[in-house]
Scaffold this motif. Structure first.
Motif, mmCIF file in Angstrom:
data_model
loop_
_atom_site.group_PDB
_atom_site.id
_atom_site.type_symbol
_atom_site.label_atom_id
_atom_site.label_comp_id
_atom_site.label_asym_id
_atom_site.label_seq_id
_atom_site.Cartn_x
_atom_site.Cartn_y
_atom_site.Cartn_z
ATOM 1 N N CYS A 88 0.770 -1.409 0.123
ATOM 2 C CA CYS A 88 -0.719 0.315 -0.219
ATOM 3 C C CYS A 88 1.345 1.094 0.051
ATOM 4 O O CYS A 88 1.644 1.979 1.256
ATOM 5 C CB CYS A 88 -0.841 0.450 1.226
ATOM 6 N N ASN A 89 0.975 1.994 -0.889
ATOM 7 C CA ASN A 89 1.138 2.820 -1.064
ATOM 8 C C ASN A 89 3.000 3.150 -1.282
ATOM 9 O O ASN A 89 3.583 1.907 -1.554
ATOM 10 C CB ASN A 89 1.118 4.222 0.011
ATOM 11 N N ARG A 90 3.553 4.814 -0.918
ATOM 12 C CA ARG A 90 5.104 4.244 -1.675
ATOM 13 C C ARG A 90 6.306 3.601 -0.622
ATOM 14 O O ARG A 90 6.492 2.897 -1.785
ATOM 15 C CB ARG A 90 5.399 5.852 -1.831
ATOM 16 N N GLU A 91 5.564 4.047 -0.168
ATOM 17 C CA GLU A 91 7.120 3.084 1.491
ATOM 18 C C GLU A 91 7.155 1.670 0.963
ATOM 19 O O GLU A 91 7.691 1.080 1.494
ATOM 20 C CB GLU A 91 6.921 3.746 2.552
ATOM 21 N N ALA A 92 5.740 1.294 0.453
ATOM 22 C CA ALA A 92 5.243 -0.482 0.796
ATOM 23 C C ALA A 92 6.001 -0.967 -0.446
ATOM 24 O O ALA A 92 6.169 -1.594 -1.023
ATOM 25 C CB ALA A 92 4.238 -0.258 1.209
ATOM 26 N N GLY A 93 6.568 0.220 -1.830
ATOM 27 C CA GLY A 93 6.464 -0.045 -3.067
ATOM 28 C C GLY A 93 5.133 -0.584 -3.917
ATOM 29 O O GLY A 93 5.496 -1.100 -4.888
ATOM 30 N N GLN A 94 4.366 -0.154 -3.473
ATOM 31 C CA GLN A 94 2.986 0.315 -4.597
ATOM 32 C C GLN A 94 3.778 1.108 -5.863
ATOM 33 O O GLN A 94 3.969 1.744 -6.044
ATOM 34 C CB GLN A 94 2.084 0.808 -3.837
ATOM 35 N N THR A 95 3.136 -0.354 -7.209
ATOM 36 C CA THR A 95 3.679 0.444 -8.341
ATOM 37 C C THR A 95 2.815 0.941 -9.219
ATOM 38 O O THR A 95 2.434 1.090 -9.993
ATOM 39 C CB THR A 95 5.073 -0.174 -8.870
ATOM 40 N N VAL A 96 1.287 -0.440 -9.223
ATOM 41 C CA VAL A 96 0.377 -0.188 -9.858
ATOM 42 C C VAL A 96 -1.184 0.130 -8.378
ATOM 43 O O VAL A 96 -0.877 -0.854 -8.073
ATOM 44 C CB VAL A 96 0.004 -2.316 -10.495
ATOM 45 N N PHE A 97 -1.827 1.043 -8.967
ATOM 46 C CA PHE A 97 -1.928 1.649 -8.461
ATOM 47 C C PHE A 97 -3.595 1.028 -8.944
ATOM 48 O O PHE A 97 -4.243 2.434 -8.822
ATOM 49 C CB PHE A 97 -2.760 3.360 -8.200
ATOM 50 N N HIS A 98 -3.938 0.088 -8.846
ATOM 51 C CA HIS A 98 -5.396 -0.690 -8.293
ATOM 52 C C HIS A 98 -4.734 -2.063 -7.982
ATOM 53 O O HIS A 98 -3.729 -2.900 -8.199
ATOM 54 C CB HIS A 98 -5.581 -1.682 -10.624
ATOM 55 N N ILE A 99 -5.616 -2.328 -7.080
ATOM 56 C CA ILE A 99 -5.447 -3.090 -5.702
ATOM 57 C C ILE A 99 -4.959 -4.553 -6.198
ATOM 58 O O ILE A 99 -6.013 -4.717 -7.384
ATOM 59 C CB ILE A 99 -6.337 -2.820 -4.397
ATOM 60 N N HIS A 100 -4.021 -4.938 -5.718
ATOM 61 C CA HIS A 100 -3.841 -6.716 -6.011
ATOM 62 C C HIS A 100 -2.959 -7.329 -4.972
ATOM 63 O O HIS A 100 -2.164 -6.535 -4.621
ATOM 64 C CB HIS A 100 -3.307 -6.374 -7.063
ATOM 65 N N LEU A 101 -3.649 -8.939 -4.530
ATOM 66 C CA LEU A 101 -2.982 -9.609 -3.883
ATOM 67 C C LEU A 101 -1.802 -10.140 -4.654
ATOM 68 O O LEU A 101 -2.297 -11.092 -5.690
ATOM 69 C CB LEU A 101 -3.914 -10.267 -3.322
ATOM 70 N N HIS A 102 -0.378 -10.172 -4.318
ATOM 71 C CA HIS A 102 0.669 -11.100 -4.791
ATOM 72 C C HIS A 102 0.319 -12.300 -4.115
ATOM 73 O O HIS A 102 0.197 -12.438 -2.954
ATOM 74 C CB HIS A 102 1.901 -10.634 -4.067
ATOM 75 N N LEU A 103 0.742 -13.334 -4.921
ATOM 76 C CA LEU A 103 0.606 -15.152 -4.146
ATOM 77 C C LEU A 103 1.992 -15.401 -4.244
ATOM 78 O O LEU A 103 2.353 -15.452 -5.768
ATOM 79 C CB LEU A 103 -0.220 -15.795 -4.705
ATOM 80 N N LEU A 104 2.974 -15.688 -3.562
ATOM 81 C CA LEU A 104 4.272 -15.603 -4.029
ATOM 82 C C LEU A 104 4.517 -16.857 -3.103
ATOM 83 O O LEU A 104 3.788 -17.298 -1.857
ATOM 84 C CB LEU A 104 5.551 -15.048 -2.503
ATOM 85 N N GLY A 105 4.418 -17.872 -3.614
ATOM 86 C CA GLY A 105 5.718 -19.065 -2.452
ATOM 87 C C GLY A 105 6.322 -20.278 -4.074
ATOM 88 O O GLY A 105 6.996 -19.373 -5.134
ATOM 89 N N GLY A 106 7.074 -21.702 -3.631
ATOM 90 C CA GLY A 106 7.735 -22.518 -4.468
ATOM 91 C C GLY A 106 9.259 -22.162 -4.042
ATOM 92 O O GLY A 106 10.205 -22.771 -4.707
ATOM 93 N N ARG A 107 9.527 -21.563 -3.309
ATOM 94 C CA ARG A 107 10.472 -21.233 -2.518
ATOM 95 C C ARG A 107 10.587 -21.008 -1.686
ATOM 96 O O ARG A 107 10.054 -19.934 -0.191
ATOM 97 C CB ARG A 107 11.668 -20.560 -3.109
ATOM 98 N N THR A 108 12.459 -20.819 0.007
ATOM 99 C CA THR A 108 11.508 -20.060 1.095
ATOM 100 C C THR A 108 11.757 -18.584 1.003
ATOM 101 O O THR A 108 12.744 -17.981 -0.019
ATOM 102 C CB THR A 108 13.028 -20.738 1.620
ATOM 103 N N LEU A 109 11.006 -18.150 1.920
ATOM 104 C CA LEU A 109 10.730 -16.484 1.851
ATOM 105 C C LEU A 109 11.976 -16.087 3.219
ATOM 106 O O LEU A 109 10.825 -16.391 4.037
ATOM 107 C CB LEU A 109 9.383 -16.523 1.533
ATOM 108 N N ALA A 110 12.477 -14.734 2.833
ATOM 109 C CA ALA A 110 12.778 -14.432 4.116
ATOM 110 C C ALA A 110 11.991 -13.694 4.485
ATOM 111 O O ALA A 110 10.486 -13.271 3.973
ATOM 112 C CB ALA A 110 14.320 -13.686 3.255
ATOM 113 N N TRP A 111 11.954 -13.114 5.913
ATOM 114 C CA TRP A 111 10.996 -12.339 6.198
ATOM 115 C C TRP A 111 12.043 -12.179 7.769
ATOM 116 O O TRP A 111 13.434 -12.817 8.132
ATOM 117 C CB TRP A 111 10.280 -13.299 7.939
ATOM 118 N N PRO A 112 11.698 -10.419 8.027
ATOM 119 C CA PRO A 112 11.089 -9.709 7.529
ATOM 120 C C PRO A 112 11.619 -9.350 5.869
ATOM 121 O O PRO A 112 12.289 -9.333 5.247
ATOM 122 C CB PRO A 112 11.057 -8.294 8.515
ATOM 123 N N PRO A 113 10.111 -8.817 4.927
ATOM 124 C CA PRO A 113 10.613 -8.907 4.106
ATOM 125 C C PRO A 113 11.498 -7.300 4.327
ATOM 126 O O PRO A 113 11.549 -6.588 5.023
ATOM 127 C CB PRO A 113 8.979 -8.267 3.672
#
Ligand code: AMP
Ligand code: ZN
Length: 114
Positions: A88-113
């Motif tokens: 959501c918005n600039r500091e979170a890295g939103q680049t397309v301003f039409h809401i979208h839910l990313h679904l990411l998987g298939g590898r180990t994902l680091a935390w925190p992003p």
């Protein structure tokens, strides 16, 4: 909103790999995948950011999350694990301003992003 990238995808005006669609949602492959599975789930209705959601959108957001879980099961990544993200918005890295839910998987994902 014809200038909105995801409105154009939803309207079938841009070539995209559609994975799921109904009268409220469309899911398609991210053009620049950050993981072996990287799917975007978007509402057909243009909503610019999470800040612009209306009370009547509660059901819509629930459907987006439910669809992400269903697609994760279809992809065979549900048991190993996956991540769902709304930026959501600039500091979170939103680049397309039409809401979208990313679904990411298939590898180990680091935390925190980053
Ligand atoms: P965000 O940074 O959260 O706004 O995510 C926007 C996402 O849209 C990025 O992961 C991009 O790779 C993706 N994207 C941009 N253009 C397209 C496109 N034409 N088709 C599919 N995904 C796209
Ligand atoms: Zn839009």
């Amino acid at each position: 909103m014809s200038e909105c990238l995801f409105c154009r995808i939803v309207a079938g005006k841009l070539p995209t790999t559609i994975l799921y669609e109904d009268d409220r949602l469309v899911a398609f492959e991210d053009i620049s995948p950050r993981a072996p599975t990287h799917i975007l789930i978007v509402p057909r209705r243009h909503v610019a950011t999470l800040n612009d959601l209306a009370p009547e959108d509660h059901g819509l957001v629930g459907e987006m999350v439910w669809r992400a879980a269903a697609l994760a099961k279809e992809r065979g990544i549900a048991e190993a694990g996956y991540r769902t993200v709304f930026n959501c918005n600039r500091e979170a890295g939103q680049t397309v301003f039409h809401i979208h839910l990313h679904l990411l998987g298939g590898r180990t994902l680091a935390w925190p992003p980053g």
